[in-house]
Design a protein around this motif. Sequence first.
Motif, PDB file in Angstrom:
ATOM      1  N   ALA A  34       0.799  -1.227   0.000  1.00 56.32           N
ATOM      2  CA  ALA A  34       0.000   0.000   0.000  1.00 56.32           C
ATOM      3  C   ALA A  34       0.831   1.277   0.000  1.00 56.32           C
ATOM      4  CB  ALA A  34      -0.951   0.004   1.190  1.00 56.32           C
ATOM      5  N   ARG A  35       2.106   1.199   0.303  1.00 58.06           N
ATOM      6  CA  ARG A  35       2.876   2.448   0.380  1.00 58.06           C
ATOM      7  C   ARG A  35       2.986   3.160  -0.967  1.00 58.06           C
ATOM      8  NH1 ARG A  35       8.536  -0.253   1.611  1.00 58.06           N
ATOM      9  NH2 ARG A  35       8.947  -1.033  -0.442  1.00 58.06           N
ATOM     10  N   ARG A  38      -1.888   6.069  -3.599  1.00 57.34           N
ATOM     11  CA  ARG A  38      -1.926   7.487  -3.249  1.00 57.34           C
ATOM     12  C   ARG A  38      -3.350   7.951  -3.014  1.00 57.34           C
ATOM     13  NH1 ARG A  38      -0.442   9.351  -9.262  1.00 57.34           N
ATOM     14  NH2 ARG A  38      -2.571   9.656  -9.985  1.00 57.34           N
ATOM     15  N   ARG A  39      -3.446   8.973  -2.206  1.00 54.14           N
ATOM     16  CA  ARG A  39      -4.731   9.591  -1.898  1.00 54.14           C
ATOM     17  C   ARG A  39      -5.121  10.512  -3.050  1.00 54.14           C
ATOM     18  NH1 ARG A  39      -2.222   9.149   2.867  1.00 54.14           N
ATOM     19  NH2 ARG A  39      -3.455   8.603   4.685  1.00 54.14           N
ATOM     20  N   THR A 103      -7.055   1.021  -0.119  1.00 57.43           N
ATOM     21  CA  THR A 103      -6.641   2.403  -0.318  1.00 57.43           C
ATOM     22  C   THR A 103      -5.734   2.818   0.824  1.00 57.43           C
ATOM     23  OG1 THR A 103      -8.516   3.323   0.890  1.00 57.43           O
ATOM     24  CG2 THR A 103      -8.815   2.999  -1.493  1.00 57.43           C
ATOM     25  N   VAL A 104      -5.015   3.900   0.615  1.00 58.08           N
ATOM     26  CA  VAL A 104      -4.137   4.419   1.660  1.00 58.08           C
ATOM     27  C   VAL A 104      -4.957   4.881   2.851  1.00 58.08           C
ATOM     28  CG1 VAL A 104      -2.524   6.271   2.227  1.00 58.08           C
ATOM     29  CG2 VAL A 104      -2.336   5.090   0.049  1.00 58.08           C
ATOM     30  N   GLU A 105      -6.056   5.591   2.591  1.00 56.02           N
ATOM     31  CA  GLU A 105      -6.814   6.166   3.694  1.00 56.02           C
ATOM     32  C   GLU A 105      -7.837   5.229   4.313  1.00 56.02           C
ATOM     33  OE1 GLU A 105      -8.900   6.973  -0.099  1.00 56.02           O
ATOM     34  OE2 GLU A 105      -6.918   7.529   0.556  1.00 56.02           O
TER      35      GLU A 105
END
Length: 160
Positions: A34-35, A38-39, A103-105
């Motif tokens: 996941a790194r 991006r948002r 997702t990142v968030e």
Amino acid sequence: MSTDEKKKSPWLPPRWFIRAAWWFHRRLYAAGGARFLRRPRAGRAGMLRLTTVGRRTGQERSVIVSYVPDGSGYATLAMNGWADPAPAWWLNLQAHPEARVETVEGGVREVRAREAVGPERDRLWELLAAVDDGWGELDDFAARRSHPTPVVVLEPTGPE
């Protein structure tokens, strides 16, 4: 084709280059998790990992797609580097609409996919066209295809 029409046609790299870039990105995302996602932010789409079930194999398949948030869900384009055939992930979702997104968030969420139609499609197309995600002029790229580019809605099926 006139000179003016040639100028308006957006440039795409050769197909072999696009396929090589996808190959590289799949390995990069598989290794980095996941790194590398991006948002979404003003003027830029987010990136999520979409995991589908293969329509023929029944095995899980993951792909990274650009998206824009839409309420509690996500909207993306079912495109294959602007080539005419539908991407495999979209064919998989048509056969098995249940999927998973990361997702990142938001971490990992279960979703159900469907194609947007009518006014909803028009609204989401405008949202997608407003982000600068390397798509350039979305309508110009879409005109290269012999059929409309599906707008895919990924709706959460469970709690966040």
